[in-house]
Motif scaffolding. Structure first.
Motif, PDB file in Angstrom:
ATOM      1  N   GLN A  39      44.760  50.049  48.891  1.00 30.56           N
ATOM      2  CA  GLN A  39      45.916  50.689  48.225  1.00 30.56           C
ATOM      3  C   GLN A  39      45.969  50.339  46.739  1.00 30.56           C
ATOM      4  N   MET A  40      44.948  49.639  46.264  1.00 33.39           N
ATOM      5  CA  MET A  40      44.959  49.216  44.868  1.00 33.39           C
ATOM      6  C   MET A  40      44.998  50.417  43.929  1.00 33.39           C
ATOM      7  N   GLY A  41      45.884  50.319  42.946  1.00 34.10           N
ATOM      8  CA  GLY A  41      45.914  51.346  41.899  1.00 34.10           C
ATOM      9  C   GLY A  41      46.501  52.670  42.320  1.00 34.10           C
ATOM     10  N   ARG A  42      47.088  52.744  43.501  1.00 36.16           N
ATOM     11  CA  ARG A  42      47.640  54.036  43.950  1.00 36.16           C
ATOM     12  C   ARG A  42      49.104  54.211  43.546  1.00 36.16           C
ATOM     13  N   GLY A  43      49.644  53.208  42.875  1.00 35.62           N
ATOM     14  CA  GLY A  43      51.018  53.319  42.375  1.00 35.62           C
ATOM     15  C   GLY A  43      52.081  53.226  43.452  1.00 35.62           C
ATOM     16  N   GLU A  44      51.674  52.821  44.653  1.00 35.29           N
ATOM     17  CA  GLU A  44      52.634  52.780  45.780  1.00 35.29           C
ATOM     18  C   GLU A  44      52.804  51.335  46.219  1.00 35.29           C
ATOM     19  N   ALA A 111      49.472  47.634  42.887  1.00 33.66           N
ATOM     20  CA  ALA A 111      49.726  49.083  42.809  1.00 33.66           C
ATOM     21  C   ALA A 111      49.206  49.677  41.507  1.00 33.66           C
ATOM     22  N   ASN A 112      49.155  48.856  40.459  1.00 35.66           N
ATOM     23  CA  ASN A 112      48.693  49.363  39.160  1.00 35.66           C
ATOM     24  C   ASN A 112      47.260  48.951  38.852  1.00 35.66           C
ATOM     25  N   GLY A 113      46.596  48.321  39.817  1.00 31.26           N
ATOM     26  CA  GLY A 113      45.206  47.906  39.598  1.00 31.26           C
ATOM     27  C   GLY A 113      45.069  46.840  38.521  1.00 31.26           C
ATOM     28  N   LEU A 114      46.110  46.023  38.347  1.00 29.16           N
ATOM     29  CA  LEU A 114      46.074  44.987  37.309  1.00 29.16           C
ATOM     30  C   LEU A 114      45.601  43.652  37.897  1.00 29.16           C
ATOM     31  N   GLY A 212      53.491  37.563  39.012  1.00 31.75           N
ATOM     32  CA  GLY A 212      52.630  36.573  39.659  1.00 31.75           C
ATOM     33  C   GLY A 212      52.621  35.220  38.974  1.00 31.75           C
ATOM     34  N   ASP A 213      53.602  34.366  39.346  1.00 32.17           N
ATOM     35  CA  ASP A 213      53.607  33.009  38.769  1.00 32.17           C
ATOM     36  C   ASP A 213      53.078  31.966  39.750  1.00 32.17           C
ATOM     37  N   LEU A 214      52.579  32.422  40.921  1.00 33.13           N
ATOM     38  CA  LEU A 214      52.136  31.470  41.947  1.00 33.13           C
ATOM     39  C   LEU A 214      50.734  30.916  41.643  1.00 33.13           C
ATOM     40  N   MET A 215      49.773  31.807  41.483  1.00 37.13           N
ATOM     41  CA  MET A 215      48.399  31.353  41.246  1.00 37.13           C
ATOM     42  C   MET A 215      48.263  30.610  39.910  1.00 37.13           C
ATOM     43  N   PRO A 216      48.983  31.051  38.852  1.00 38.95           N
ATOM     44  CA  PRO A 216      48.946  30.235  37.632  1.00 38.95           C
ATOM     45  C   PRO A 216      49.444  28.810  37.887  1.00 38.95           C
ATOM     46  N   GLY A 217      50.459  28.664  38.747  1.00 38.56           N
ATOM     47  CA  GLY A 217      50.945  27.314  39.081  1.00 38.56           C
ATOM     48  C   GLY A 217      49.847  26.493  39.727  1.00 38.56           C
ATOM     49  N   THR A 312      43.673  34.682  48.911  1.00 38.75           N
ATOM     50  CA  THR A 312      42.519  35.575  48.734  1.00 38.75           C
ATOM     51  C   THR A 312      42.851  36.580  47.633  1.00 38.75           C
ATOM     52  N   GLY A 313      41.905  36.792  46.743  1.00 41.14           N
ATOM     53  CA  GLY A 313      42.136  37.733  45.648  1.00 41.14           C
ATOM     54  C   GLY A 313      42.180  39.172  46.149  1.00 41.14           C
ATOM     55  N   VAL A 314      43.124  39.948  45.639  1.00 41.47           N
ATOM     56  CA  VAL A 314      43.155  41.391  45.909  1.00 41.47           C
ATOM     57  C   VAL A 314      42.556  42.093  44.684  1.00 41.47           C
ATOM     58  N   THR A 315      43.128  41.788  43.499  1.00 43.32           N
ATOM     59  CA  THR A 315      42.504  42.218  42.248  1.00 43.32           C
ATOM     60  C   THR A 315      42.051  40.944  41.526  1.00 43.32           C
ATOM     61  N   SER A 316      41.011  41.045  40.717  1.00 45.18           N
ATOM     62  CA  SER A 316      40.446  39.834  40.106  1.00 45.18           C
ATOM     63  C   SER A 316      41.432  39.161  39.163  1.00 45.18           C
ATOM     64  N   GLY A 317      41.459  37.845  39.242  1.00 44.09           N
ATOM     65  CA  GLY A 317      42.284  37.041  38.336  1.00 44.09           C
ATOM     66  C   GLY A 317      41.436  35.905  37.802  1.00 44.09           C
ATOM     67  N   PRO A 318      42.053  34.963  37.087  1.00 44.86           N
ATOM     68  CA  PRO A 318      41.268  33.886  36.478  1.00 44.86           C
ATOM     69  C   PRO A 318      40.563  32.991  37.498  1.00 44.86           C
TER      70      PRO A 318
END
Ligand code: VTB
Length: 362
Positions: A39-44, A111-114, A212-217, A312-318
């Motif tokens: 559902q990535m990037g589908r805006g839903e 939803a925004n593929g970010l 998303g302030d969880l993974m940065p923590g 688990t990553g859904v979209t890539s992060g640091p």
């Protein structure tokens, strides 16, 4: 007791939850992430969340445990699945666990593929997770070197109520850097304008995230992540999940419950409205006018000792790469799993349904 040195000794220290459920926990976040990735990037965002919730719940119900959701998708009457209090697992084994879930942390990101959307959860023994309402918490998260520095300098302690500069000075000294080399992650919200100004005036660098302030923590406990501190108010569930990882990794979170109307500077009328709406529920969880402003630390948020955490990553992060799809449901997923023994795994898992078409690749 001296810290165990060998891998064998560390693994022997793991409690029953870590021994029996950590490998399966990984599969739970992996399956939620794969579901979300379609559902990535589908805006839903609601639909993306729904499919991750459904997938996570199906996997959780395969686990041999007596599980109760403590941090979930909301109250029983507002969330059809993974609501607070829902029983999950087979209930045939004697392992009793409390569970915190966020099947899709960063629904907007997905939803925004970010970058930075994840599927995440944690478990602890019964009573091992803070049972609080789903409102905001004002947070500060720092890594294990800061905890060590505080122990060696009892007069220099991270303080949720101190000026930002005070906390930045401690972090800088603990990391053996100057303040201008410190990076603070904070949610980009109007409510944080003042704090962002304070961070910049103190000379530190700001990494604004839209969600998303969880993974940065968690990243504050991972050297090389480029994140040294997380500040600001975000979800209380995210705070508990962060605390679970920090307790395993030796970092620290301080947090205080805040009503969203208060955090977002709403009118006195709106604040009173939210109070009357939420206070009864808060009281039933032991949160009263007297203790609502208490500062909770890592142990208050996660009092348990047999803790496991998986993201688990859904979209890539640091830290985590996002899901790659290869066709016919084949997928490659990247995760971090952490147990209170101190054993941390970064896993790169490949699910191959069609072995001939999608031969394994590096
Ligand atoms: C917070 C934050 C989360 O959503 O809950 C935020 O902790 C919601 O905050 O990581 P707003 O109400 O200000 O939008 C996330 O960013 C994503 O779930």
């Amino acid at each position: 007791m001296p810290h165990p040195k060998t891998a064998e000794e560390m693994i022997k220290c793991a409690g029953p939850i870590e021994c029996e459920l950590l490998p399966q926990l990984l599969h739970v976040t992996e399956s939620a992430a794969i579901a979300a990735s379609y559902q990535m990037g589908r805006g839903e965002k609601n639909y993306a969340d729904q499919v991750s919730v459904e997938s996570m719940r199906r996997m959780l119900n395969c686990l041999d445990m007596k599980g109760i959701i403590k941090i979930g998708e909301g109250e029983r009457d507002e969330a059809p699945m993974l609501f607070i209090g829902e029983e999950v697992g087979t209930w045939e084994e004697d392992v009793e666990v409390d569970i915190a879930v966020d099947p899709l942390e960063g629904t907007n990101l997905a939803a925004n593929g970010l970058p930075g959307a994840i599927a995440v959860m944690a478990m602890a023994e019964r009573g091992g997770l803070f049972h609080g309402p789903d409102i905001y918490m004002d947070k500060i998260v720092v890594g294990p070197q800061v905890v060590k520095y505080e122990k060696e300098h009892p007069d220099e302690i991270i303080d949720l109520d101190a000026p930002v500069r005070h906390n930045l000075e401690i972090v800088a000294k603990a990391l053996n850097r100057s303040i201008d080399e410190i990076v603070v992650v904070i949610l980009e919200r109007e409510r944080h304008e003042e704090k962002i100004k304070e961070i910049r005036e103190a000379g530190a660098r700001v990494n604004l995230v839209s969600d998303g302030d969880l993974m940065p923590g968690v990243s504050t406990a991972i050297r090389g992540s480029g994140v040294h501190m997380v500040l600001g108010s975000g979800g209380s569930g995210e705070a508990v999940l962060t605390a679970a990882a920090m307790k395993c990794l030796g970092g620290k979170i301080l947090a205080r419950l805040v009503l969203p109307s208060v955090a977002n500077g709403k009118s006195a009328e709106k604040i009173a409205e939210e109070r009357s709406e939420k206070m009864e529920r808060l009281n039933s969880m032991g949160i009263t006018e007297e203790n609502i402003n208490d500062v909770l630390d890592t142990d208050n948020l996660v009092p348990g000792n047999d803790i496991i955490f998986s993201a688990t990553g859904v979209t890539s992060g640091p830290i985590l790469r996002g899901v790659s799809l290869f066709g016919d449901g084949d997928a490659r997923v990247h995760s971090i799993t952490i147990g209170s023994s101190g054993v941390v795994k970064f896993t790169d898992t490949i699910y191959i349904h069609d072995k001939e078409r999608n031969a394994l690749r590096f």
